[in-house]
Motif scaffolding. Structure first.
Motif, PDB file in Angstrom:
ATOM      1  N   TYR A 193      30.882  27.338  55.701  1.00 37.93           N
ATOM      2  CA  TYR A 193      31.754  28.338  56.591  1.00 37.93           C
ATOM      3  C   TYR A 193      30.648  29.025  57.379  1.00 37.93           C
ATOM      4  CZ  TYR A 193      30.825  32.520  53.875  1.00 37.93           C
ATOM      5  OH  TYR A 193      30.284  33.473  53.024  1.00 37.93           O
ATOM      6  N   ASP A 194      30.961  29.283  58.445  1.00 30.97           N
ATOM      7  CA  ASP A 194      30.329  29.931  59.599  1.00 30.97           C
ATOM      8  C   ASP A 194      30.596  31.470  59.239  1.00 30.97           C
ATOM      9  OD1 ASP A 194      28.951  30.882  61.746  1.00 30.97           O
ATOM     10  OD2 ASP A 194      29.813  29.295  63.038  1.00 30.97           O
ATOM     11  N   LYS A 195      29.318  32.022  59.076  1.00 33.66           N
ATOM     12  CA  LYS A 195      29.318  33.552  58.514  1.00 33.66           C
ATOM     13  C   LYS A 195      29.812  34.293  59.885  1.00 33.66           C
ATOM     14  CE  LYS A 195      27.380  32.063  54.862  1.00 33.66           C
ATOM     15  NZ  LYS A 195      27.100  30.570  54.466  1.00 33.66           N
ATOM     16  N   VAL A 196      29.665  33.735  60.774  1.00 34.18           N
ATOM     17  CA  VAL A 196      29.860  34.678  62.258  1.00 34.18           C
ATOM     18  C   VAL A 196      31.236  34.397  62.880  1.00 34.18           C
ATOM     19  CG1 VAL A 196      29.089  35.021  64.691  1.00 34.18           C
ATOM     20  CG2 VAL A 196      27.118  34.224  62.922  1.00 34.18           C
ATOM     21  N   MET A 197      31.823  33.252  62.838  1.00 36.40           N
ATOM     22  CA  MET A 197      32.919  32.811  63.202  1.00 36.40           C
ATOM     23  C   MET A 197      34.011  33.237  62.248  1.00 36.40           C
ATOM     24  SD  MET A 197      32.433  32.090  66.342  1.00 36.40           S
ATOM     25  CE  MET A 197      33.838  31.141  66.779  1.00 36.40           C
ATOM     26  N   TYR A 244      42.378  36.024  56.823  1.00 36.00           N
ATOM     27  CA  TYR A 244      40.923  35.747  57.304  1.00 36.00           C
ATOM     28  C   TYR A 244      41.063  34.189  57.681  1.00 36.00           C
ATOM     29  CZ  TYR A 244      38.652  39.667  55.386  1.00 36.00           C
ATOM     30  OH  TYR A 244      38.099  40.959  55.044  1.00 36.00           O
ATOM     31  N   THR A 245      40.552  33.809  58.714  1.00 34.15           N
ATOM     32  CA  THR A 245      40.493  32.526  59.135  1.00 34.15           C
ATOM     33  C   THR A 245      38.920  31.959  59.365  1.00 34.15           C
ATOM     34  OG1 THR A 245      42.334  32.831  60.676  1.00 34.15           O
ATOM     35  CG2 THR A 245      40.840  30.974  60.875  1.00 34.15           C
ATOM     36  N   LEU A 246      38.453  31.051  58.542  1.00 28.95           N
ATOM     37  CA  LEU A 246      37.175  30.497  58.400  1.00 28.95           C
ATOM     38  C   LEU A 246      36.956  29.287  59.231  1.00 28.95           C
ATOM     39  CD1 LEU A 246      36.473  31.257  54.677  1.00 28.95           C
ATOM     40  CD2 LEU A 246      36.211  32.950  56.748  1.00 28.95           C
ATOM     41  N   VAL A 247      35.727  29.375  60.027  1.00 29.39           N
ATOM     42  CA  VAL A 247      35.251  27.971  60.546  1.00 29.39           C
ATOM     43  C   VAL A 247      34.593  27.236  59.756  1.00 29.39           C
ATOM     44  CG1 VAL A 247      34.360  26.815  62.664  1.00 29.39           C
ATOM     45  CG2 VAL A 247      35.798  29.073  63.202  1.00 29.39           C
ATOM     46  N   GLN A 305      45.240  17.787  54.999  1.00 28.88           N
ATOM     47  CA  GLN A 305      44.036  18.276  54.852  1.00 28.88           C
ATOM     48  C   GLN A 305      43.322  18.298  55.984  1.00 28.88           C
ATOM     49  OE1 GLN A 305      41.693  16.172  51.760  1.00 28.88           O
ATOM     50  NE2 GLN A 305      39.561  17.240  52.335  1.00 28.88           N
ATOM     51  N   ARG A 306      42.601  19.630  56.344  1.00 26.59           N
ATOM     52  CA  ARG A 306      41.946  19.810  57.847  1.00 26.59           C
ATOM     53  C   ARG A 306      40.682  20.233  57.182  1.00 26.59           C
ATOM     54  NH1 ARG A 306      45.690  23.688  61.362  1.00 26.59           N
ATOM     55  NH2 ARG A 306      44.245  23.057  62.612  1.00 26.59           N
TER      56      ARG A 306
END
Length: 959
Positions: free
Chosen positions: A186-190, A170-173, A151-152
């Motif tokens: 999740y960061d909507k910008v990153m 898609y990669t979400l931060v 888990q990350r």
């Protein structure tokens, strides 16, 4: 078959346990995650009493149900996915819109569009769902989260798949929520977007191994002279996703599809969520994966047979249904064709492909179920075609956990673990030899179920004269031996099991079976250089990391070296020559045939180990109806065992030694065989003997002879049986003997005498003699004593006894003559004694015993038989002549006439020999006298040679 259960009912019960009091209706399966969690949607009522849609997840392992998201209204959610932290949810909506641009007329101006959304489900202040598509798509759209092994909490990734367009990654931060570190947003910008796949026609997400399979069209390297453009061929590729490494392409294999998928503006989509597939109705293909078994490419389709010109081409009444399963690990494609299916039924067919134990089940409700051997430890063989095991009407079964499936229409739970009783009924009703062989292989090799096989053997022996009986018994011998050996081998010795016989089924021959009124055909097609479609360990991003792909690559490389299995025909050919020279009376246990003096000690120790091991495993339930004892000095069983042991050991040594390649100085190295060759050979021969004995027990029980119940055994048991029961037992044991000897398996001790006496009591004497002359029956000393005592000493009985004695070796016949108190026996022994004295042999020794060590066995046999057969023939001839002259003569007078004729014949031969002897001696004496006279003349007269010649001439003229 499970007891009647329903997923929707189970979900309602779990919701009630959670305190959910509102009713839940219209459950729909939305997908399944890596840990087995099943996502579902349903319609319920909110606090205001309005109908709303909800999404929840059911964990199969933990038996836990969790509500993930609640909508404010009813939504047509067709698919969803949740991340491993249960903080984000992806879902897809399918809406209807009115349009006039659709090419098809069946939709009546209605067009479906897909919309994809991302929503936070654990945030106390959730934001509005984020729409992932700028414009709704008419092509199918599905979404899927990537799950991490560990888990990350820093990022999440998911796939957005749009049919015939592309696949986005898609990669979400992720950020921790202030005040509650257990929740993330999740960061909507990153947000990072990649495009790993472009323009695909089919794709499938496999959650267990986190791999994405897709098919795209590639230009062929081969061009046609008639076409200007290069042809496009479909190719299957696979992307493997990692936690800490970029994704990589691990598979690229060309596909041979019977029909290229076509694209249209109004494609029909069925929205399959388990497994998650993006495709239209023109291509029905499913990938099944397993960490140990590899990958299987399953494709099914319909096609119409070629019609004649005079037939109506417009009407379609019947079509052919076909499917293929590509077993990558076995480098094999299995094709199945079922012709003659009604079009109304065929157009709604959706077969189920599922892995169960060591088999793949292909199930179509109301038509068939195929049990395909996928060959984990051996090459695929022994496929079974049967009727559906359940009469329950189902639409389409979807596997969710092991062999548990649910009906996509009713959500009923059904187990597709095929019942054993169903296969037994199939074995009884089916007449296909291939199908029956496969069922025996199924129960013996894969499950080692002896009780079920005993039941199958009773079905076989209901028709013992069937042409398939011997073939089925052969399969039982080979499959039972393989299964018995595999249980007792350790891990190191198990590497040699790939060289041992597995089955008698011909894998290159198409399998034909009949289900209801349908003919089912199965065939194999082998693939070459399959390992070239995969990446080796050195070509991977992490060379030392093991996964399904590396194990699959190693397995394919091991299959490059052809592993030739041991064939029983090798032993049969050797026994064909060695048994022709086999003489038990002239041998002892220390000089068994095919033994060198140096190896006789070790070979005898192996035979003793085999006999002691098999006898130690027996109990009262494994008793045979005869005494397991043989009176001959060297049994045929030992001979067959020794040849099997030697040939198998040589085969294992030959094929298990690895050839050394490399530098020149390494070529002087002599490779050695594995250390377990001798142990595996001994255990295999032991298993042969035990399985042969066990099969004999089952055959006798099928004939109604159970040694556990019978009081008598051996010859007394045969005398006790009725004539029909005796003949039935002989017919069954005759098929058993044919199967055992054709496979070069050893027979139990004491069986040969028991079978010979059974044939004597069951057959006419002329038929019994034919069996003996063709070496089916072995006339051992114990059974001959009983036969000689059973035949009366009448005229016909004496002739029969003499005929039987003529078939025996001389030593064995002499022993029987000594026990036969009859004038002819006395006369024959007397003549034999006189011939031994006149020939210079001692009275107590036979010519065969004195010269058997340094003489060819065939010459020995001819020398043994010449005098004896003539003697018996003269006696029989005199008997027949005297019986024709006076039919009213008594038996004593007939014997006296026979003796007188024999005396006259022998006297004639004696006077002839005496006359020749006297003439020879007279000539020799005359020659000696002449020589003496010449010497005396020379000494007395002492004249010159000229005078001597003249004197000799005068003497000659005077004489």
């Amino acid at each position: 078959m499970l007891k009647q259960e329903n997923l929707a009912a189970n979900f309602c019960g779990l919701l009630a346990q959670k305190g959910f009091k509102e009713s839940a209706n219209e459950f729909r399966i939305l997908g399944q995650e890596r840990d087995g969690t099943i996502l579902t949607s349903w319609i319920s009522k909110n606090q205001e009493g309005n109908n709303v849609s909800m999404v929840g997840g059911y964990n199969i392992k933990e038996k836990n149900f969790e509500i993930l998201h609640k909508f404010t209204e009813v939504k047509n959610v067709i698919q969803a996915s949740v991340n491993c932290t249960r903080s984000l949810l992806l879902y897809v909506l399918k809406d209807q819109i009115q349009t006039d641009n659709c090419e098809t007329d069946e939709s009546n101006g209605i067009k479906f569009v897909y919309k994809a959304f991302l929503v936070e489900i654990k945030n106390k202040n959730p934001a509005e769902p984020k729409e992932l598509l700028d414009v709704p798509r008419s092509k199918q759209v599905l979404v899927q989260f990537l799950w991490y092994k560990q888990q990350r909490n820093s990022q999440d990734r998911f796939l957005l798949m749009i049919h015939e367009e592309c696949i986005y990654l898609y990669t979400l931060v992720l950020r921790k929520e202030i005040g509650d570190e257990s929740n993330y947003y999740y960061d909507k910008v990153m947000i990072k977007i990649d495009t790993p796949v472009k323009n695909f026609i089919w794709c499938q997400w496999e959650s267990k191994i986190q791999s994405l399979f897709y098919i795209n069209l590639k230009q062929s390297s081969r061009t046609s002279l008639e076409e200007n453009d290069k042809a496009l061929n479909p190719s299957l590729s696979a992307l493997q996703f990692h936690d800490d490494l970029p994704h990589e392409t691990v598979l690229n294999i060309p596909l041979n599809l019977p029909k290229m998928p076509t694209s249209s503006k109004c494609s029909e989509y069925e929205d399959d969520t388990i497994p998650l597939r993006v495709h239209d109705s023109s291509l029905n293909l499913i990938i099944i994966t397993d960490d140990d078994k590899g990958i299987f490419i399953c494709h099914y389709y319909l096609y119409q047979p070629i019609r004649q010109q005079d037939e109506d081409q417009s009407s379609v009444e019947e079509v052919h249904f076909a499917y293929s399963v590509t077993m990558v690990a076995a480098s094999l494609v299995l094709h199945c064709i079922i012709p003659g299916i009604a079009w109304e039924k065929a157009k709604s067919m959706k077969p189920t492909f599922s892995l169960v134990d060591e088999y793949m089940l292909v199930f179509q409700a109301g038509l068939f179920i195929n049990v395909l051997d996928i060959g984990l430890e051996h090459e695929p063989c022994g496929h079974i075609v049967a009727q559906p095991f359940t009469k329950q009407e189902v639409t389409h079964l979807v596997p969710i956990f092991n062999s548990i499936c649910f009906d996509s229409a009713t959500l009923d739970l059904i187990s597709i673990q095929i019942p054993k009783n169903h296969l037994i009924d199939t074995f009884k009703s089916d007449t296909s030899i291939d199908n029956r062989l496969s069922i025996i292989h199924y129960f013996l090799v894969h499950y080692n179920d002896i009780d079920i096989f005993a039941e199958l053997l009773n079905i076989i022996m209901e028709h013992p004269l069937s042409l398939d009986t011997v073939s089925l018994l052969k399969e039982a011998l080979v499959a039972g031996t393989y299964s018995s050996l595999r249980k007792g081998l350790n891990q190191d010795a198990a590497a040699l099991i790939k060289f041992l016989p597995l089955t008698t089924c011909n894998t290159s021959k198409p399998l034909q079976a009949k289900v209801f009124d349908l003919n089912v055909g199965l065939s194999h097609e082998f693939l070459h250089n399959t390992a070239m479609t995969l990446l080796s360990s050195q070509q991977r991003l992490s060379p030392y990391r093991q996964d399904m792909w590396t194990r699959l690559y190693d397995r394919l490389n091991d299959k490059k070296d052809s592993k030739q299995r041991f064939c029983c025909d090798q032993v049969t050919e050797k026994l064909m020559y060695s048994l022709a020279c086999y003489q038990p009376e002239a041998l002892s246990r220390a000089t068994t045939p095919l033994m060198t003096p140096s190896s006789s000690t070790s070979m005898m120790s192996d035979l003793n180990v085999i006999n002691s091991f098999t006898s130690s495993k027996r109990n009262q339930n494994d008793m045979l109806p005869f005494l397991e004892f043989e009176t001959c000095t060297a049994s045929k069983q030992e001979h067959v065992i020794s040849v099997n042991l030697r040939e198998l050991s040589m085969h294992l040594v030959k094929h298990s030694v690895k050839q050394v390649t490399g530098f020149r100085w390494l070529k002087d190295y002599e490779p050695t065989a594995p250390t377990f060759v001798h142990a595996v050979s001994t255990k295999y021969v032991t298993a042969q003997l035990e399985v042969s004995r066990l099969l004999c027990i089952f055959v006798c029980r099928a004939a109604g002879i159970d040694a556990r119940i019978e009081i008598e055994r051996g010859f007394n048991l045969i005398d006790k049986l009725s004539i029909p029961q005796r003949y039935l037992l002989f017919l069954m044991l005759e098929r058993y003997v044919l199967a055992v000897e054709s496979m070069s398996f050893p027979l139990p001790q004491g069986f040969s005498s028991f079978f010979t006496y059974l044939g004597f009591r069951s057959l006419e004497f002329e038929e019994f003699i034919e069996y003996c002359q063709r070496h089916v029956f072995e006339l051992q000393i114990d059974v001959m004593k009983n036969i000689m005592s059973d035949i009366p000493d009448t005229n016909e009985g004496v002739a029969r006894k003499l005929l039987l004695l003529s078939l025996l070796p001389r030593t064995r016949a002499r022993r029987l003559l000594n026990n036969w108190s009859h004038p002819i026996s006395l006369r024959i022994r007397g003549i034999d004694h006189s011939s031994n004295v006149l020939s210079g042999n001692s009275a107590g020794r036979s010519m065969s015993l004195s010269s058997s060590r340094n003489t060819n066995p065939i010459d020995i046999e001819s020398s043994l038989d010449t005098n004896w057969y003539d003697m018996w023939y003269a006696v029989e001839k005199s008997h027949n002549k005297s019986s024709l002259e006076s039919s009213s003569m008594s038996s004593e007078e007939e014997l006296e006439s026979q003796v007188s004729v024999r005396d006259s014949v022998s006297c004639c031969f004696s006077f002839k020999k005496l006359f020749i002897f006297i003439v020879a001696w007279f000539c020799i004496i005359l020659l000696v006298i002449i020589c003496i006279l010449l010497i005396i003349i020379i000494l007395c007269y002492n004249e010159t040679p000229t005078k001597l010649l003249s004197i000799a001439q005068q003497l000659f003229e005077s004489n």
